[in-house]
Design an enzyme around this catalytic site. Structure first.
Site, PDB file in Angstrom:
ATOM      1  N   SER A   1       0.786  -1.233   0.000  1.00  0.00           N
ATOM      2  CA  SER A   1       0.000   0.000   0.000  1.00  0.00           C
ATOM      3  C   SER A   1       0.817   1.282   0.000  1.00  0.00           C
ATOM      4  O   SER A   1       0.234   2.370  -0.077  1.00  0.00           O
ATOM      5  CB  SER A   1      -0.953   0.008   1.188  1.00  0.00           C
ATOM      6  OG  SER A   1      -2.036  -0.847   0.940  1.00  0.00           O
TER       7      SER A   1
ATOM      8  N   TYR B   1     -10.072   2.550   6.759  1.00  0.00           N
ATOM      9  CA  TYR B   1      -9.197   2.252   5.627  1.00  0.00           C
ATOM     10  C   TYR B   1      -9.907   1.323   4.646  1.00  0.00           C
ATOM     11  O   TYR B   1     -10.456   0.299   5.032  1.00  0.00           O
ATOM     12  CB  TYR B   1      -7.930   1.595   6.152  1.00  0.00           C
ATOM     13  CG  TYR B   1      -6.833   1.435   5.148  1.00  0.00           C
ATOM     14  CD1 TYR B   1      -5.858   2.419   4.995  1.00  0.00           C
ATOM     15  CD2 TYR B   1      -6.743   0.294   4.370  1.00  0.00           C
ATOM     16  CE1 TYR B   1      -4.840   2.258   4.079  1.00  0.00           C
ATOM     17  CE2 TYR B   1      -5.726   0.128   3.458  1.00  0.00           C
ATOM     18  CZ  TYR B   1      -4.774   1.121   3.311  1.00  0.00           C
ATOM     19  OH  TYR B   1      -3.761   0.957   2.407  1.00  0.00           O
ATOM     20  N   SER B   2      -9.888   1.681   3.374  1.00  0.00           N
ATOM     21  CA  SER B   2     -10.518   0.853   2.344  1.00  0.00           C
ATOM     22  C   SER B   2      -9.719   0.920   1.053  1.00  0.00           C
ATOM     23  O   SER B   2      -9.539   1.990   0.464  1.00  0.00           O
ATOM     24  CB  SER B   2     -11.952   1.322   2.077  1.00  0.00           C
ATOM     25  OG  SER B   2     -12.522   0.577   1.010  1.00  0.00           O
ATOM     26  N   ASN B   3      -9.241  -0.227   0.606  1.00  0.00           N
ATOM     27  CA  ASN B   3      -8.493  -0.284  -0.644  1.00  0.00           C
ATOM     28  C   ASN B   3      -9.350   0.101  -1.846  1.00  0.00           C
ATOM     29  O   ASN B   3      -8.830   0.532  -2.879  1.00  0.00           O
ATOM     30  CB  ASN B   3      -7.936  -1.699  -0.830  1.00  0.00           C
ATOM     31  CG  ASN B   3      -6.862  -2.029   0.182  1.00  0.00           C
ATOM     32  OD1 ASN B   3      -5.879  -1.311   0.305  1.00  0.00           O
ATOM     33  ND2 ASN B   3      -7.050  -3.095   0.935  1.00  0.00           N
TER      34      ASN B   3
ATOM     35  N   GLY C   1       3.390  -0.684   3.778  1.00  0.00           N
ATOM     36  CA  GLY C   1       2.750  -1.638   2.885  1.00  0.00           C
ATOM     37  C   GLY C   1       2.953  -3.063   3.347  1.00  0.00           C
ATOM     38  O   GLY C   1       3.989  -3.402   3.925  1.00  0.00           O
ATOM     39  N   THR C   2       1.948  -3.890   3.098  1.00  0.00           N
ATOM     40  CA  THR C   2       2.010  -5.311   3.413  1.00  0.00           C
ATOM     41  C   THR C   2       1.411  -6.081   2.261  1.00  0.00           C
ATOM     42  O   THR C   2       0.278  -5.815   1.862  1.00  0.00           O
ATOM     43  CB  THR C   2       1.200  -5.640   4.677  1.00  0.00           C
ATOM     44  OG1 THR C   2       1.755  -4.961   5.787  1.00  0.00           O
ATOM     45  CG2 THR C   2       1.220  -7.140   4.963  1.00  0.00           C
TER      46      THR C   2
END
Length: 409
Positions: free
Chosen positions: A97, A197-199, A336-337
């Protein structure tokens, strides 16, 4: 590869982002029981954090610091356990991310050019797309997408994503398919009334970039950011399951080493290096990419944002995370993951001091190690927490979009 059992694998797509949510609380300042020794300098302190990452299960760790023009690389463990190659600064890895900060930068550049407004609605640019199940693109603005106040369901929490990867790790997900998964669920909250949080937000932002410019988001980032800054090692893999050499091998506890990253797309597909991430964050924070008024907008935290579910001090702006450390220094960046690769990028407000790192195993507590690395580098006189606050074996903190969710790995 063998059969992947969906029930045993957790889908991750962070920020620390994705990264840090749902972990055991990470204190903003270490308690007396958690203090380790005081390393004599920041490099030793950072090295101690990387030692801890390896001891807790990451095969290797790579960090690079840039401070007032001086670059220092710190490595531990192995980039590849089979060949026993050591990590090197030129090695690539998936940044998850952290991709979002690149996307946000281009969106704000379009705002600066007058081609887009932060208060434009999604409906204005993507008519008829965001509708149904209580979702309404007329009520969601570009700003809400950038700062995660849209209320849109996070598509990576929909079972069809991990199920699709379970059937075929090389399957291709289109952006509209990902948005469709999100819109099959009602909003988490009314747009603009809370934070989560929303991708899905960043998939929509990339679609808006294409509508405004006529080009894919990857083309715009390449032309506006990567080439001007000379970030030659950074790229968009598209549907390729492989990372270009030289690379750090990612070791996921879910066993997924090769997969089509289209499921992450603009929410987290990019590949980079520690040096490129530092150069990008430095250029952004020093004002080379955006005018001052928009930088202030970008770095203003959302009042209700809380990247940690706990007392953690991480807050969210427009595609940027920020944290004020125990010594009073505030740093800005993103984490980021993504299956076996845990990253973090941060810098001071003037861009003169930056830190980026990658851990190539996701069995560790990413949230605690990120906080420890930040303190070690930006607050060298402050004792660094040496003990995890959660029992060993709890694994990676769940990321936004994966709480309570299983996915193939």
């Amino acid at each position: 590869m063998g059969v992947i059992r969906c029930r045993t694998i957790t889908l991750r797509l962070l920020t620390v982002s994705a990264l840090l949510l749902g972990a055991a609380p990470v204190a903003s300042a270490p308690g007396a029981a958690d203090l380790g020794r005081r390393p004599r300098d920041a490099e030793a302190a950072l090295g101690a954090v990387l030692d801890r990452a390896v001891s807790e299960g990451s095969p290797g760790a790579l960090a690079q610091v840039s401070r007032a023009g001086r670059t220092t690389t710190v490595t531990r463990g192995f980039a590849d356990t089979g060949t026993r190659r050591r990590p090197r600064a030129d090695m690539r890895f998936r940044i998850g991310s952290t991709t979002k900060t690149f996307v946000a930068t281009v969106v704000l550049q379009l705002v600066a050019e007058g081609r887009l407004r932060l208060d434009d609605t999604v409906e204005r640019w993507l008519p008829g797309l965001v509708t149904g199940n209580g979702n309404d693109g007329r009520a969601i603005t570009v700003r809400m997408l950038l700062n995660h106040t849209s209320g849109l369901f996070n598509y990576t929490k929909d079972d069809r994503v991990p199920e699709g990867l379970e059937r075929d790790p090389l399957t291709t997900f289109t952006p509209r398919r990902l948005v469709g998964y999100a819109l099959s669920h009602p909003p988490v909250f009314r747009p603009g009334t809370s934070w989560e949080y929303s991708n899905t937000n960043y998939v929509l932002l990339a679609m808006i970039i294409k509508r405004v410019t006529g080009h894919e988001y990857s083309t715009e980032i390449t032309g506006r950011v990567l080439r001007p800054l000379g970030l030659r090692a950074t790229y968009f893999p598209g549907t390729s399951p492989d990372v270009r050499a030289p690379f750090i091998h990612a070791y996921s506890k879910d066993g997924l080493s090769r997969f089509n990253p289209s499921w992450a797309w603009a929410a987290g597909e990019m590949v980079s290096t520690v040096g490129d991430l530092n150069r990008f964050d430095s250029a952004l924070l020093s004002g080379r990419l955006l005018p001052a008024p928009l930088m202030r907008e970008m770095l203003t935290p959302v009042p209700k944002s809380d990247v940690f579910h706990g007392p953690g001090p991480y807050r969210y702006g427009l595609g940027v995370m920020m944290v004020t450390l125990p010594c009073g220094v505030t740093v800005y960046g993103h984490g980021g993951t993504i299956f076996g690769s845990l990253t973090w990028m941060a810098g001071t407000r003037d861009g003169r001091h930056t830190l980026s790192f990658d851990l190539n195993g996701d069995k560790v507590n990413q949230g605690e190690l990120t906080t420890a690395a930040n303190i070690a580098e930006f607050c060298p006189a402050t004792p660094v927490p040496s003990q995890p606050s959660a029992p060993r074996g709890t694994g990676l903190p769940r990321v936004p979009g994966s709480e309570g969710h299983r996915a193939p790995g």
